[in-house]
Design a protein around this motif. Sequence first.
Motif, PDB file in Angstrom:
ATOM      1  N   GLY A 119       0.834  -1.191   0.000  1.00 26.86           N
ATOM      2  CA  GLY A 119       0.000   0.000   0.000  1.00 26.86           C
ATOM      3  C   GLY A 119       0.873   1.246   0.000  1.00 26.86           C
ATOM      4  N   LYS A 120       0.235   2.398  -0.110  1.00 29.77           N
ATOM      5  CA  LYS A 120       1.007   3.632  -0.253  1.00 29.77           C
ATOM      6  C   LYS A 120       1.184   4.416   1.039  1.00 29.77           C
ATOM      7  CE  LYS A 120      -2.892   6.468  -1.766  1.00 29.77           C
ATOM      8  NZ  LYS A 120      -3.438   7.254  -2.877  1.00 29.77           N
ATOM      9  N   HIS A 121       0.531   4.018   2.106  1.00 28.96           N
ATOM     10  CA  HIS A 121       0.532   4.793   3.340  1.00 28.96           C
ATOM     11  C   HIS A 121       1.954   5.085   3.853  1.00 28.96           C
ATOM     12  CE1 HIS A 121      -0.910   6.386   7.111  1.00 28.96           C
ATOM     13  NE2 HIS A 121      -0.128   5.549   7.761  1.00 28.96           N
ATOM     14  N   GLN A 122       2.792   4.066   3.942  1.00 31.47           N
ATOM     15  CA  GLN A 122       4.147   4.256   4.485  1.00 31.47           C
ATOM     16  C   GLN A 122       4.997   5.148   3.573  1.00 31.47           C
ATOM     17  OE1 GLN A 122       4.941   3.344   7.500  1.00 31.47           O
ATOM     18  NE2 GLN A 122       7.057   4.006   7.441  1.00 31.47           N
ATOM     19  N   ASP A 123       4.867   4.959   2.252  1.00 28.19           N
ATOM     20  CA  ASP A 123       5.624   5.793   1.320  1.00 28.19           C
ATOM     21  C   ASP A 123       5.207   7.257   1.421  1.00 28.19           C
ATOM     22  OD1 ASP A 123       7.199   3.754   0.357  1.00 28.19           O
ATOM     23  OD2 ASP A 123       6.027   3.421  -1.468  1.00 28.19           O
ATOM     24  N   ILE A 124       3.923   7.501   1.579  1.00 25.39           N
ATOM     25  CA  ILE A 124       3.447   8.877   1.723  1.00 25.39           C
ATOM     26  C   ILE A 124       3.969   9.483   3.020  1.00 25.39           C
ATOM     27  CG2 ILE A 124       1.377  10.266   2.138  1.00 25.39           C
ATOM     28  CD1 ILE A 124       0.026   8.612  -0.081  1.00 25.39           C
ATOM     29  N   LYS A 125       3.934   8.727   4.106  1.00 23.61           N
ATOM     30  CA  LYS A 125       4.495   9.223   5.370  1.00 23.61           C
ATOM     31  C   LYS A 125       5.980   9.547   5.207  1.00 23.61           C
ATOM     32  CE  LYS A 125       3.684   7.043   9.169  1.00 23.61           C
ATOM     33  NZ  LYS A 125       3.432   5.984  10.167  1.00 23.61           N
TER      34      LYS A 125
END
Length: 159
Positions: A119-125
Amino acid sequence: MTHIGTFITESETSVKEKLSQALETLLERDSHLLTASATERSLSFRLGMYLQQAFPDWDVDIEYNRWSGPCKRTRHMTTVSHTADTDARTAYPDIIIHHRGTHENLAAIEVQKSTNSFGKHQDIKKIQSYKRDSGFHHAIFVDIGVGDDAGRTQVELMP
């Protein structure tokens, strides 16, 4: 372009247009890598090459780890990485646009393949943290379609 002291930066519109141009080149010239679902690092490298052409007055680096000092470190990162990490889960931004050896940081870019299972959550953080802690003017998340999704890209500029 805008002058901040002696530091020249580019507007969000300019950065987005140049990124779109680089992504179009990636789609045109590297379609085999996209349909074959090459590694994220391979795609980041190719995109970085096209970004360097779009930003000739800047240095474009992939997973750059030669920070000039604490200004380019982030307190948020806790991800452990390994050299065999084919999912590219490192604590470095996938691509940065900056001036090496200075504190002039234009953009931190995270690239993710459409097949990414994390998912993208960690990359966005991660890129929001680099923008906040390292003075990047722009933080950008790029989702690149691979396999059956080849040719589809999504770009999100972070606030």
